[in-house]
Design an enzyme around this catalytic site. Sequence first.
Site, PDB file in Angstrom:
ATOM      1  N   GLY A 122      -7.180  49.999 -14.482  1.00 11.66           N
ATOM      2  CA  GLY A 122      -8.575  50.016 -14.912  1.00 11.66           C
ATOM      3  C   GLY A 122      -8.793  49.361 -16.263  1.00 11.66           C
ATOM      4  N   ASP A 123      -7.823  49.493 -17.158  1.00  7.54           N
ATOM      5  CA  ASP A 123      -7.906  48.853 -18.471  1.00  7.54           C
ATOM      6  C   ASP A 123      -8.042  47.344 -18.316  1.00  7.54           C
ATOM      7  OD1 ASP A 123      -7.520  48.771 -21.468  1.00  7.54           O
ATOM      8  OD2 ASP A 123      -5.712  47.695 -20.850  1.00  7.54           O
ATOM      9  N   SER A 124      -7.220  46.757 -17.424  1.00  7.06           N
ATOM     10  CA  SER A 124      -7.292  45.293 -17.239  1.00  7.06           C
ATOM     11  C   SER A 124      -8.602  44.877 -16.586  1.00  7.06           C
ATOM     12  CB  SER A 124      -6.169  44.732 -16.391  1.00  7.06           C
ATOM     13  OG  SER A 124      -5.180  45.564 -16.140  1.00  7.06           O
TER      14      SER A 124
END
Length: 150
Positions: free
Chosen positions: A17-19
Site C-alpha cells: 500500500g505504501d508503494s
Amino acid sequence: PSPQSPPPSPQTLAYIGDSVYELLVRTTLLYPLRKTSSYHDDVVRLVRAEAQSRVLKAVVDMGLTDEEASVVRRGRNAVKRSPPRFGSSSSSASAAAASKGPGMYQDSTSLEALIGHLYLTDPEGDRTREVMETVRGEVVRMQEEGEGEG
C-alpha cells in the site's frame, strides 16, 4: 494472491500500500508539468504519516465495509514501534510529530494496509476506484492548502 495462499500480514499489506499510495501521489502531482526535482518536497510532504492520517480520516468518513474496517484495525494493531521522529526530539518538526503520538503513525499504517488490501484483492474494482478517488481528492486538497509546509 491465489485462493490457497494465506492472507498477507498487515505489514505486508502496508508495504504494498505504501508503494501504491506514493505512486498515486506522484501521478496526482504530475500536472502541471514542471522540473522533476521540484516534485520531491511536495511528494515527501504528502506521503508522510501526518498527511496519511488525514487521508485515512477522509476514507473512514466515506464509510468502510466490514472487511475494510477489519484491515484498518489489523493495520493499526500491527504497529509495534513508531519511527524515532515520533519520539522525543529537540527539533520543532519532530516535536510536533511526537506531540501527535504513535496514533498518527498507526493511522498511516492502517491506510497503507487498506490500500494494499484493495490493490491485491481487486485492483480494477469499483470499490478500489472509489476509495482511491477519495484518497486522490484529499491529496489534491492538501496540495492546494500547502499542508505541512513550514
